[in-house]
Design a protein around this motif. Structure first.
Motif, mmCIF file in Angstrom:
data_model
loop_
_atom_site.group_PDB
_atom_site.id
_atom_site.type_symbol
_atom_site.label_atom_id
_atom_site.label_comp_id
_atom_site.label_asym_id
_atom_site.label_seq_id
_atom_site.Cartn_x
_atom_site.Cartn_y
_atom_site.Cartn_z
ATOM 1 N N UNK A 62 41.073 38.114 -29.607
ATOM 2 C CA UNK A 62 41.689 36.813 -29.368
ATOM 3 C C UNK A 62 41.497 35.888 -30.561
ATOM 4 N N UNK A 63 42.319 34.839 -30.606
ATOM 5 C CA UNK A 63 42.192 33.850 -31.666
ATOM 6 C C UNK A 63 43.495 33.120 -31.895
ATOM 7 N N UNK A 64 43.480 32.092 -32.750
ATOM 8 C CA UNK A 64 44.685 31.309 -33.042
ATOM 9 C C UNK A 64 45.788 32.163 -33.668
ATOM 10 N N UNK A 65 46.992 31.658 -33.634
ATOM 11 C CA UNK A 65 48.125 32.347 -34.253
ATOM 12 C C UNK A 65 47.882 32.518 -35.754
ATOM 13 N N UNK A 66 48.072 33.736 -36.249
ATOM 14 C CA UNK A 66 47.916 33.999 -37.675
ATOM 15 C C UNK A 66 46.480 34.092 -38.147
#
Length: 230
Positions: A76-80
């Motif tokens: 998981x994580x922010x876009x890009x």
């Protein structure tokens, strides 16, 4: 000489006078190290959040071990932020260890359960974001086949997240250094990388693309960074 040719020569002359052009006429311009093909998911070797390459290999190994201990897992994580890049390195490590691993896209037909049973790991960067029906079929198939499946997500899911991506400036700087290897260009200072990472809301991809423009403008050189002093 055509009018277009004269206009192009004039533009080059102005760029040269302003210090924008690093490559003179008659020399081919080196390929942009931040081109989409060069920084696409999996193209750049994985780097540990502390900027250490060896530590990056340890992080990939840890993700693989967690993936093999779960039925369904997510990076998981922010876009890009590098989720797909990490996932592709996990698949590559699994294959290096002799495991039967596969990376599937949303446009790929979902394999039947009998074929999924032959695999040790299934990975995808879709995870229901744009292909909910496809992801549901894959998830059900993997659960029936008892084959671990790992995907990517923008939010952490309790009990299912095997790695959460929070890129640090030193990590992004190390990625940039790898992209620039062999070009002779100086690596941007950590302060500049940190500022761009904050502006991009943690998107490593957006930061790399911002340096694409700097490369095209001739700001990155062995003379220091940026080439054009304020």
């Amino acid at each position: 000489m055509s009018r277009d040719s004269r206009r192009l020569d004039l533009v080059k002359a102005v760029q040269r006078d302003l210090g924008f052009a690093r490559w003179q006429s008659g020399h081919s311009r080196p390929a942009n190290p931040f081109d989409a093909d060069r920084v696409r998911p999996g193209a750049v070797a994985w780097v540990h959040p502390a900027g250490d390459a060896a530590g990056g290999e340890d992080e990939v190994a840890a993700c693989l071990e967690k993936a093999m201990r779960t039925k369904v897992g997510f990076i998981a994580g922010p876009r890009g932020s590098g989720k797909s890049t990490l996932l592709r390195h996990v698949v590559a490590l699994a294959e290096d260890r002799g495991m039967r691993a596969i990376f599937l896209h949303g446009r790929t037909p979902v394999p039947p359960v009998r074929d999924l049973r032959k695999l040790d790991l299934v990975a995808t960067d879709v995870a229901g974001r744009f292909w909910p029906v496809w992801w549901s079929r894959l998830l059900v198939g993997c659960l029936r086949a008892r084959t671990p499946v790992v995907g990517t997500a923008h939010i952490g899911l309790p009990g299912l997240t095997i790695n959460y991506r929070e890129p640090e400036p030193v990590e992004v700087q190390a990625v940039i250094e790898r992209c620039l290897a062999g070009t002779g260009a100086a690596v941007p200072p950590l302060e500049d990388v940190a500022e761009r990472l904050r502006a991009a809301d943690g998107s490593v991809r957006a930061v790399l693309w911002s340096y694409y423009d700097d490369w095209e403008d001739g700001l990155m050189s062995s003379e220091g960074w940026p080439r054009r002093a304020a």
